[in-house]
Design an enzyme around this catalytic site. Structure first.
Site, mmCIF file in Angstrom:
data_model
loop_
_atom_site.group_PDB
_atom_site.id
_atom_site.type_symbol
_atom_site.label_atom_id
_atom_site.label_comp_id
_atom_site.label_asym_id
_atom_site.label_seq_id
_atom_site.Cartn_x
_atom_site.Cartn_y
_atom_site.Cartn_z
ATOM 1 N N TYR A 159 33.870 41.358 37.505
ATOM 2 C CA TYR A 159 33.286 40.277 36.703
ATOM 3 C C TYR A 159 34.415 39.587 35.940
ATOM 4 C CZ TYR A 159 30.476 37.943 33.074
ATOM 5 O OH TYR A 159 29.902 37.019 32.229
ATOM 6 N N ASP A 259 42.946 40.258 35.360
ATOM 7 C CA ASP A 259 41.950 40.005 34.324
ATOM 8 C C ASP A 259 41.874 41.246 33.436
ATOM 9 O OD1 ASP A 259 39.822 39.593 32.700
ATOM 10 O OD2 ASP A 259 38.391 39.095 34.282
ATOM 11 N N LYS A 287 38.173 39.943 24.267
ATOM 12 C CA LYS A 287 37.688 41.154 23.605
ATOM 13 C C LYS A 287 38.634 41.659 22.498
ATOM 14 C CE LYS A 287 34.347 41.946 27.138
ATOM 15 N NZ LYS A 287 34.359 41.789 28.567
#
Ligand SMILES: *Cc1c(COP(=O)(O)O)cnc(C)c1O
Length: 451
Positions: A159, A259, A287
């Site tokens: 994702y 990522d 994050k």
């Protein structure tokens, strides 16, 4: 932890906890917000029941609106590595707040955070955005701008946020709400087939598949984007052979984009790539880099990053990019991670003890369980056999997981409400939390067996 003691700790319940305030709020929310939530997995669709509304958070605990203290294994889906409401982060935000909330002009904290991130990750230049989605979307635009090629490659079940071209065989909430999944097609309605056609998908941990695709179409591929440790199909750890195949994509002139939105500063100060010896051309963060405020970033060598506007021709902008409060939270978090040298070892110790405890408890209960764990990331897959690819994860017994999840929550342990997510341990989790978690897990395995 003093403030938490004022709340009910529901460690050994026999009757269901009272959640009427959360339930009422959820009913109100559903009238004015789609599904009652602002991000899908929060709605608990995959596990049943209605979500808890959170009043506040402290250390390893969330305190819900009905006054229950819950041991939190979500950590806001990753950012809260220091634990909730950490004093250093709170003070840094307060200090920034006193000077105003947004300038739309350069500020010193952006420079400080860019200097810190580039130093810690051995990157040359970095651009801040406001989410992980923006980071990956922008890094791909950059890769296309640099190479002049249109195709990208991603891995099944990875994702990378919700930009159109990345919602193709995607993980996280797209797996959780699997009723919306079409076969091999976009993972979401509203993604034009023409966009999806520019995204080629390979199985994670399939070096032969990746090599074969690169042999065939490598000259058309702008970038290969990957999670260096997957969290969004549940935890999947890349094999050495797969890591080598990732490096080989560079020989076709494609850029390798790590990522690290989830794994950056989570698995080490140099992320999963630092831990596993992976060298990417571009890296995306999110994050933890924002310490609980909305921040994302992408970075790499100066020769690549200088393609970004206003230096170069690849446009990318943001009204709130480099926001002073967000920069302050990120700075305080990363400084604390650098200062507290033993933190990553403590996180690993806690999480591997949790993994061992879960394996033992599942064994005693006769529940087949495969625990994948690395550093402070862990997924307990309900099923037999190794889980290293999305196809393995997809075979997990989601009904047994859901029953186990509900059993945990009723006992005051807030696990990720989906089989296909990693949980996250923070520096605020200690002996007491580990013991309570394992005793709740033992009771919950008995429930999952009958699911
Ligand atoms: C969370 C996540 C994203 C998206 O970040 P948002 O801030 O939710 O947009 C992208 N990539 C990975 C690996 C993630 O875990």
């Amino acid at each position: 932890m003093e403030p938490v003691k004022r709340f009910k700790v529901i460690g050994t319940v026999t009757s269901l906890p009272q959640t009427s305030i959360s339930d009422t709020l959820f009913e109100r929310a559903k009238k004015v917000i789609p599904g009652g939530v602002n991000s899908p997995v929060r709605a608990f669709r995959a596990v049943g029941g209605s979500p808890r509304f959170i009043e506040r958070a402290e250390g390893a605990y969330l305190i819900d609106k009905d006054g229950h203290a819950l041991i939190d294994y979500i950590g806001s889906w990753g950012p809260m590595i220091l634990g909730h409401n950490h004093p250093a982060v709170r003070e840094a935000i307060s200090e920034a707040l006193a000077g105003g909330t947004s300038f739309g002009a350069p500020n010193e904290r952006e420079v400080e955070l860019a200097e810190l991130v580039t130093r810690l990750t051995k990157t040359e230049k970095v651009r801040f955005v406001s989410s992980g989605t923006e980071a990956t979307m922008s890094a791909l635009r950059l890769a296309r701008g640099v190479t002049g090629r249109d195709l990208i490659v991603k891995f099944r079940g990875n994702y990378h946020g919700h930009a159109d071209g990345l919602l193709v065989e995607a993980g996280s909430g797209l797996l959780t709400n699997a009723e919306h999944l079409g076969a091999g097609a976009p993972s979401s309605a509203g993604v034009p087939a023409a966009y999806a056609a520019l995204t080629l998908v390979v199985e994670y941990n399939d070096p032969e598949g990746l090599d074969a695709l690169m042999q065939l179409r490598g000259h058309e591929i702008a970038a290969v984007i990957f999670e260096p440790v997957v969290g969004n199909a549940g935890v999947l750890i890349p094999t050495p052979e797969f890591r080598a195949a990732l490096h080989r994509v560079k020989s076709h002139g494609a850029l390798l984009i790590a990522d690290e939105v989830m794994t950056g500063f989570r698995l080490s100060l140099r992320g999963a790539c630092g831990l596993l010896g992976l060298q990417s051309d571009l890296t995306c963060w999110g994050k933890i880099i924002g310490g609980g405020l909305p921040v994302g970033a992408y970075g790499g060598r100066a020769e690549l990053m200088d393609f970004v506007s206003p230096q170069g021709p690849v446009y990318q902008a943001g009204t709130l990019s480099g926001n002073p409060l967000a920069m302050a939270a990120g700075l305080a978090t990363l400084r604390e991670l650098e200062r507290d040298e033993g933190l990553y070892v403590r996180l690993e110790t806690y999480t591997s003890a949790l993994a061992d405890g879960l394996r033992a408890a599942a064994g005693e209960a006769g529940v087949p369980l495969q625990v994948n764990q690395i550093g402070s990331m862990l997924t307990a897959f309900f099923g037999d056999g190794e889980v290293s690819r999305f196809a393995h994860a997809a075979q997990a017994d989601t009904a047994a997981f859901a029953a186990w999840f509900r059993g945990l929550l009723e006992r005051g342990v807030y696990w990720a409400p989906s089989q296909f997510e990693s949980i996250f341990v923070s520096g605020a989790h200690g002996e007491r939390e580990l013991e309570s978690t394992l005793s709740a897990a033992r009771a919950a395995f008995a429930l999952s067996r009958t699911a």
